[in-house]
Structure formats: structure tokens, C-alpha cells
Design an enzyme around this catalytic site. Structure first.
Site, PDB file in Angstrom:
ATOM      1  N   SER A  35       0.954  -1.120   0.024  1.00 16.51           N
ATOM      2  CA  SER A  35      -0.007  -0.185  -0.132  1.00 16.51           C
ATOM      3  C   SER A  35       0.829   1.381  -0.109  1.00 16.51           C
ATOM      4  O   SER A  35       1.789   1.481  -0.906  1.00 16.51           O
ATOM      5  CB  SER A  35      -1.039   0.119   1.190  1.00 16.51           C
ATOM      6  N   ASP A 122      -8.827  -4.392  -6.561  1.00 13.54           N
ATOM      7  CA  ASP A 122      -8.213  -3.276  -5.501  1.00 13.54           C
ATOM      8  C   ASP A 122      -8.886  -1.927  -5.733  1.00 13.54           C
ATOM      9  O   ASP A 122      -8.929  -1.361  -6.934  1.00 13.54           O
ATOM     10  CB  ASP A 122      -6.544  -3.039  -5.718  1.00 13.54           C
ATOM     11  N   HIS A 152      -7.670  -4.750  -1.228  1.00 15.93           N
ATOM     12  CA  HIS A 152      -6.582  -4.125  -1.070  1.00 15.93           C
ATOM     13  C   HIS A 152      -5.905  -4.905   0.194  1.00 15.93           C
ATOM     14  O   HIS A 152      -5.568  -4.127   1.341  1.00 15.93           O
ATOM     15  CB  HIS A 152      -6.865  -2.535  -0.628  1.00 15.93           C
TER      16      HIS A 152
END
Length: 172
Positions: A35, A122, A152
Site C-alpha cells: 500500500s 483493488d 486491498h
């Protein structure tokens, strides 16, 4: 005064500090993250040629104009197949500003072997934006792994593969 400017410089300074320490093998420095950490691993490797391997999963804030485009399509519950929209709006001050901090801008400077991961579902890091970073990598050795069904989330198959890949890339 900008948040990302300070964060990027701090990451580069951390690598330079580690490389200067006598108890650290500077020839085996790697960066890894998911991330925002995936973004920072790309940026740090782009700024620091001392980095010898990169693991970036779900790279956040990549291809910022494309993220905005995908977010707009999601809000409108459209798939985008009914027409094209320019991915960059030069009148949008946020897009102009974030463009300076886009991971895709740092990717061509990376020469270290790089493995990346993207998730097809995502929302915060659409696969199109992660792919843009991957496509622009300057690394001769690079690999992309895709998860078709996760959002995610770090997927464990990538985590296991990344550890094996990292051991091989650093000569363990």
C-alpha cells in the site's frame, strides 16, 4: 512544507544511514512494503541507487490521474466502456500537485531487481495504476504477480513468493 516531500526525503536518508553503518551489508539493502509502503519502496529505490532489491505490493498513489478516473467511474457505477475520458485534468490542482509525488515518476530510475503485486479488485490501488509503475520500471529484472480476487489486501501467495524472490535477488 509538503507531507510527501518530507516522507520521501526521510526514506532516502534512512537508506543512506543504513548503508553507512559498518554492521550493515550495504550490498544487500532491500526495500519492501505494501500500500503506502509499496509506494515508498518504489520511491526510495528510485532515489537511492544503493537499494539492491525492491518488493512493492499494492503500490498506492501510483498513476494518480488514473486513480481519480477509476474513482469517478466507481462513484458513477460505470465501467468506462461507454467513452473515454482524459486521465489527467490539468485544471485540477490536486492532480497537478500529486503528479510530482507519483510513484510512476520514480520507477524509471530503479535499476534494482523488482517484484510487484497487484489485485484486480483493488479499490485504493487499481491494477491499472500499479501496472503503470511496473511498465515504467528501469529494472532489467522485474516480475509482477496478480491476485484476481482480493481487494486491498496482501495475498499470502505473494508474501511467500516475495521472500523466496528476495533471498534469490540478494544472493542468499
Amino acid at each position: 512544507d509538503d507531507y510527501y516531500y518530507g516522507v520521501y526525503l526521510a526514506c532516502a536518508q534512512a537508506v543512506r544511514y543504513l548503508a553507512s553503518r559498518p554492521d550493515v551489508d550495504a550490498k544487500r539493502l532491500a526495500v519492501a512494503g505494501a500500500s503506502q509502503g509499496g509506494l515508498l519502496s518504489i520511491v526510495t529505490a528510485g532515489l537511492c541507487p544503493e537499494v539492491r532489491a525492491v518488493v512493492s505490493s499494492l503500490c498506492y498513489y501510483a498513476g494518480f490521474p488514473f486513480r481519480d478516473h477509476v474513482a469517478a467511474l466507481n462513484r458513477e457505477k460505470r465501467d468506462g466502456m461507454d467513452g473515454s475520458a482524459p486521465p489527467f485534468d490539468p485544471k485540477d490542482p490536486r492532480q497537478r500537485h500529486m503528479g510530482y509525488y507519483d510513484a510512476a515518476n520514480f520507477a524509471p530510475a530503479i535499476k534494482a531487481p523488482t517484484i510487484m503485486a497487484a489485485s484486480l479488485c483493488d479499490t485504493p490501488s487499481p491494477v491499472t495504476t500499479v501496472w503503470e509503475v511496473y511498465r515504467r520500471l528501469g529494472a532489467a529484472k522485474k516480475e509482477m504477480q496478480i491476485s484476481p480476487g482480493t481487494n486491498h489486501d496482501l495475498f499470502f501467495s505473494f508474501e511467500r513468493a516475495a521472500w523466496r524472490w528476495l533471498d534469490a535477488a540478494l544472493g542468499r
